[in-house]
Design a protein around this motif. Structure first.
Motif, PDB file in Angstrom:
ATOM      1  N   MET A 136     -10.487 -10.357  -9.564  1.00  0.00           N
ATOM      2  CA  MET A 136      -9.729  -9.123  -9.752  1.00  0.00           C
ATOM      3  C   MET A 136      -8.603  -9.044  -8.731  1.00  0.00           C
ATOM      4  O   MET A 136      -8.827  -9.217  -7.525  1.00  0.00           O
ATOM      5  N   ASP A 137      -7.383  -8.784  -9.202  1.00  0.00           N
ATOM      6  CA  ASP A 137      -6.263  -8.610  -8.294  1.00  0.00           C
ATOM      7  C   ASP A 137      -6.419  -7.302  -7.540  1.00  0.00           C
ATOM      8  O   ASP A 137      -6.767  -6.268  -8.122  1.00  0.00           O
ATOM      9  N   ARG A 138      -6.163  -7.368  -6.239  1.00  0.00           N
ATOM     10  CA  ARG A 138      -6.272  -6.164  -5.426  1.00  0.00           C
ATOM     11  C   ARG A 138      -4.919  -5.474  -5.300  1.00  0.00           C
ATOM     12  O   ARG A 138      -3.872  -6.120  -5.306  1.00  0.00           O
ATOM     13  N   THR A 139      -4.942  -4.144  -5.175  1.00  0.00           N
ATOM     14  CA  THR A 139      -3.720  -3.365  -4.984  1.00  0.00           C
ATOM     15  C   THR A 139      -3.312  -3.432  -3.521  1.00  0.00           C
ATOM     16  O   THR A 139      -4.099  -3.111  -2.630  1.00  0.00           O
ATOM     17  N   ARG A 140      -2.082  -3.846  -3.272  1.00  0.00           N
ATOM     18  CA  ARG A 140      -1.572  -4.001  -1.906  1.00  0.00           C
ATOM     19  C   ARG A 140      -1.026  -2.661  -1.426  1.00  0.00           C
ATOM     20  O   ARG A 140      -0.077  -2.115  -1.989  1.00  0.00           O
ATOM     21  N   VAL A 141      -1.650  -2.128  -0.361  1.00  0.00           N
ATOM     22  CA  VAL A 141      -1.350  -0.781   0.127  1.00  0.00           C
ATOM     23  C   VAL A 141      -0.796  -0.834   1.550  1.00  0.00           C
ATOM     24  O   VAL A 141      -1.312  -1.563   2.402  1.00  0.00           O
ATOM     25  N   PHE A 142       0.239  -0.046   1.788  1.00  0.00           N
ATOM     26  CA  PHE A 142       0.823   0.119   3.131  1.00  0.00           C
ATOM     27  C   PHE A 142       0.619   1.577   3.530  1.00  0.00           C
ATOM     28  O   PHE A 142       0.861   2.492   2.740  1.00  0.00           O
ATOM     29  N   VAL A 143       0.157   1.815   4.773  1.00  0.00           N
ATOM     30  CA  VAL A 143      -0.187   3.165   5.219  1.00  0.00           C
ATOM     31  C   VAL A 143       0.796   3.636   6.292  1.00  0.00           C
ATOM     32  O   VAL A 143       1.074   2.910   7.251  1.00  0.00           O
ATOM     33  N   VAL A 144       1.315   4.850   6.121  1.00  0.00           N
ATOM     34  CA  VAL A 144       2.226   5.441   7.108  1.00  0.00           C
ATOM     35  C   VAL A 144       1.628   6.758   7.591  1.00  0.00           C
ATOM     36  O   VAL A 144       1.512   7.723   6.819  1.00  0.00           O
ATOM     37  N   GLU A 145       1.241   6.786   8.866  1.00  0.00           N
ATOM     38  CA  GLU A 145       0.588   7.961   9.464  1.00  0.00           C
ATOM     39  C   GLU A 145       0.848   7.921  10.964  1.00  0.00           C
ATOM     40  O   GLU A 145       0.603   6.899  11.609  1.00  0.00           O
ATOM     41  N   ASP A 146       1.338   9.023  11.535  1.00  0.00           N
ATOM     42  CA  ASP A 146       1.725   9.007  12.952  1.00  0.00           C
ATOM     43  C   ASP A 146       0.584   9.341  13.909  1.00  0.00           C
ATOM     44  O   ASP A 146       0.702   9.112  15.113  1.00  0.00           O
ATOM     45  N   GLN A 147      -0.530   9.856  13.406  1.00  0.00           N
ATOM     46  CA  GLN A 147      -1.660  10.173  14.282  1.00  0.00           C
ATOM     47  C   GLN A 147      -2.579   8.950  14.392  1.00  0.00           C
ATOM     48  O   GLN A 147      -3.198   8.545  13.396  1.00  0.00           O
ATOM     49  N   PRO A 148      -2.675   8.353  15.576  1.00  0.00           N
ATOM     50  CA  PRO A 148      -3.423   7.093  15.732  1.00  0.00           C
ATOM     51  C   PRO A 148      -4.854   7.147  15.228  1.00  0.00           C
ATOM     52  O   PRO A 148      -5.309   6.219  14.551  1.00  0.00           O
ATOM     53  N   ASN A 149      -5.581   8.209  15.556  1.00  0.00           N
ATOM     54  CA  ASN A 149      -6.985   8.292  15.129  1.00  0.00           C
ATOM     55  C   ASN A 149      -7.111   8.362  13.616  1.00  0.00           C
ATOM     56  O   ASN A 149      -7.952   7.692  13.011  1.00  0.00           O
ATOM     57  N   LEU A 150      -6.250   9.165  12.998  1.00  0.00           N
ATOM     58  CA  LEU A 150      -6.287   9.292  11.547  1.00  0.00           C
ATOM     59  C   LEU A 150      -5.860   7.991  10.886  1.00  0.00           C
ATOM     60  O   LEU A 150      -6.440   7.574   9.877  1.00  0.00           O
ATOM     61  N   LEU A 151      -4.866   7.325  11.470  1.00  0.00           N
ATOM     62  CA  LEU A 151      -4.422   6.039  10.933  1.00  0.00           C
ATOM     63  C   LEU A 151      -5.567   5.028  10.968  1.00  0.00           C
ATOM     64  O   LEU A 151      -5.815   4.324   9.981  1.00  0.00           O
ATOM     65  N   ARG A 152      -6.276   4.964  12.086  1.00  0.00           N
ATOM     66  CA  ARG A 152      -7.402   4.023  12.193  1.00  0.00           C
ATOM     67  C   ARG A 152      -8.459   4.324  11.142  1.00  0.00           C
ATOM     68  O   ARG A 152      -8.993   3.409  10.498  1.00  0.00           O
TER      69      ARG A 152
END
Length: 219
Positions: free
Chosen positions: A1-17
């Motif tokens: 199954m091909d996976r969806t390539r996702v990029f995440v943009v979030e400025d709060q380090p804890n939430l980003l992690r």
């Protein structure tokens, strides 16, 4: 199954992690990068070319609306799904106008984010029911309503297509529309593709906007 390539943009380090950890746990998703700054996000997205950007609105540098606008200008095939704390209908309007395919608020759980990504990648538009209702009310408030005599169906939509359009305007996903109308999910997608072709649009939002302007959708 091909996976969806996702990029995440979030400025709060804890939430980003936390987001990176959650998204990385879903086997159908592949996280290909992240950014905490709007300007960096635009450059990295264009370089990496993910299929979808999960994007906060409040960022240093360019805000999320401007990031969306610039990403869609330089890489129109990349989908943008907003994930933010803002529930203001004007923000939703600006994000959709900029080219976002969906708008979720951060109080939603991981499964809602997961299903939202899937919905967008299947050609849908994601708006939570409460957000959708407020957004369309806001949209209607800034649009001139056509007189009754001018209301018409120039696109030749069928009753079933009207029902699908009305339900997606209320914020239902393709799967939820299928359950309400007792239809297979693929049948809902077929109805939507017919709606898009007849109306000359590419998304739920564009279709509903035209229907509202014509006075055909009652929310």
């Amino acid at each position: 199954m091909d996976r969806t390539r996702v990029f995440v943009v979030e400025d709060q380090p804890n939430l980003l992690r936390n987001l990176l950890k959650v998204l990385g746990s879903f086997p159908e998703l592949e996280v290909v990068g992240s950014a905490q700054d709007g300007e960096q996000a635009v450059e990295e997205v264009v370089r990496v070319m993910p299929q979808l950007v999960l994007l906060d609105l409040e960022l240093p540098g360019f805000n999320g609306i401007e990031v969306t606008r610039r990403v869609k200008r330089r890489a129109s095939e990349v989908e943008v799904l907003i994930l933010t704390s803002f529930e203001d209908e004007q923000k939703v309007y600006e994000a959709i106008q900029a080219g976002a395919s969906g708008y979720l608020v951060k109080r939603v759980g991981p499964e809602k984010i997961r299903s939202g990504i899937r919905e967008v990648m299947e050609g849908g538009t994601v708006l939570e029911p409460l957000i959708a209702r407020r957004f369309w009310n806001y949209f209607q408030s800034i649009q001139a309503k056509p007189p009754e005599a001018e209301k018409q169906n120039p696109w030749g939509l069928t009753p079933a297509e009207f029902d699908v359009l009305r339900y997606v305007a209320k914020g239902l996903s393709n799967a939820e529309v299928g359950r309400v109308m007792t239809l297979e999910r693929r049948t809902v997608r077929t109805h939507l593709s017919h709606i898009y072709r007849k109306m000359g649009v590419n998304s739920h939002v564009e279709a509903v906007v035209l229907a509202l302007r014509a006075g055909l959708v009652d929310l």
